[in-house]
Design an enzyme around this catalytic site. Structure first.
Site, PDB file in Angstrom:
ATOM      1  N   SER A  84      34.967  49.450  49.238  1.00 44.70           N
ATOM      2  CA  SER A  84      36.093  50.145  49.871  1.00 44.70           C
ATOM      3  C   SER A  84      37.368  49.312  49.718  1.00 44.70           C
ATOM      4  CB  SER A  84      35.745  50.456  51.329  1.00 44.70           C
ATOM      5  OG  SER A  84      36.600  51.443  51.858  1.00 44.70           O
ATOM      6  N   ASP A 175      46.839  45.164  65.161  1.00 48.65           N
ATOM      7  CA  ASP A 175      48.282  45.407  65.011  1.00 48.65           C
ATOM      8  C   ASP A 175      48.703  45.352  63.541  1.00 48.65           C
ATOM      9  OD1 ASP A 175      48.572  45.683  67.725  1.00 48.65           O
ATOM     10  OD2 ASP A 175      49.290  43.641  68.065  1.00 48.65           O
ATOM     11  N   HIS A 235      29.716  56.755  52.634  1.00 46.71           N
ATOM     12  CA  HIS A 235      30.628  55.696  52.212  1.00 46.71           C
ATOM     13  C   HIS A 235      30.019  54.306  52.382  1.00 46.71           C
ATOM     14  CE1 HIS A 235      34.388  53.809  51.270  1.00 46.71           C
ATOM     15  NE2 HIS A 235      34.567  53.325  52.486  1.00 46.71           N
TER      16      HIS A 235
END
Length: 255
Positions: A84, A175, A235
């Site tokens: 990925s 964040d 996946h």
């Protein structure tokens, strides 16, 4: 950046890169299998696992981190396997530093750009208040309101840990990931292809690689690429069908 890593085994080097929201821990079982014939390096990419956090987060920075890691550890001609997001780091590295690796393995990601699709996961992680959290089970219950799949929740909650003061923390830099996510969905761009042996492995039930749409783009950048499919898996193909995944990769490693 000094990436956290672990090694196992001896032999020719194999570097494994996890995906978004993952860690090197996700690859320990397969890493042990590969270590029977290779020296395996399991890396935590920046803002993941036990590697340092940074406000800066992009494929170019992660590619630079990988180049520095290989140079610092004097790793010669490694095979690089990425899943990925880690697969896109591996692809970027291969087209930028083709002389610094011998083979490329990409698990369930194409070099194309992807539309945003992580909103529910990020909302779920944000909804867990670490200041009041009492247990991992409580975190799972909160996350379940945004993510119904148990396996996905277990995967995400591996990033939750207890600090020395007995409160919880995230291994992830949520964040930085959220702020820079558009760039993490970008395509891999290069004027020069990577002309060495390359293997793409896709999950038969996954939407990330669609051979009828993506083969031409893959082979434009990776002319020697072949695409293998593990049927009836999604996946996280290496976790869902580890033995089938190992067999395909091992055959490629030994070729």
């Amino acid at each position: 950046m000094e990436l956290h890593y672990r090694t196992m085994g001896e032999g020719s080097p194999l570097i494994i890169l996890h995906g978004l929201f993952g860690t090197s821990d996700n690859w320990q079982t397969l890493g042990k299998q590969f270590s029977e014939t290779h020296k395996v390096y399991l890396l935590d990419l920046r803002n993941h696992g036990r590697s340092p956090h940074s406000d800066e987060f992009s494929y170019q920075l992660m590619t630079n981190d990988l180049a520095e890691f290989i140079e610092q550890h004097n790793i010669q001609d490694p095979i690089i396997l990425g899943h990925s997001m880690g697969g896109k780091v591996a692809m970027n590295f291969a087209v930028q530093y083709p002389d610094k690796l011998s083979k490329l393995i990409v698990a369930d990601i194409a070099p194309k750009a992807y539309p945003p699709h992580h909103d529910a996961i990020l909302e779920g992680l944000r909804s867990i208040d670490l200041n009041t959290l009492q247990s991992r089970n409580d975190a799972d219950a909160i996350l379940a309101q945004k993510e119904s799949d148990v396996g996905t929740r277990m995967f995400l909650l591996k990033n939750l840990y207890r600090k020395e003061d007995n409160t919880f923390g995230w291994r992830l830099n949520i964040d930085a990931i959220e702020a820079n996510l558009p760039g993490i969905l970008d395509e891999v761009v290069s004027d020069t292809p990577f002309n060495k042996p390359t293997l793409f492995i896709r999950g038969g039930n996954s939407r990330y690689i669609k051979p009828e749409q993506d083969t031409a783009e893959i082979q434009k950048l990776f002319p020697q690429a072949r695409i293998e499919t593990i049927e009836n898996t999604g996946h996280w193909l290496h976790a869902e069908k580890p033995q089938e995944f190992f067999a395909i990769v091992n055959q490629f490693l030994q070729a």
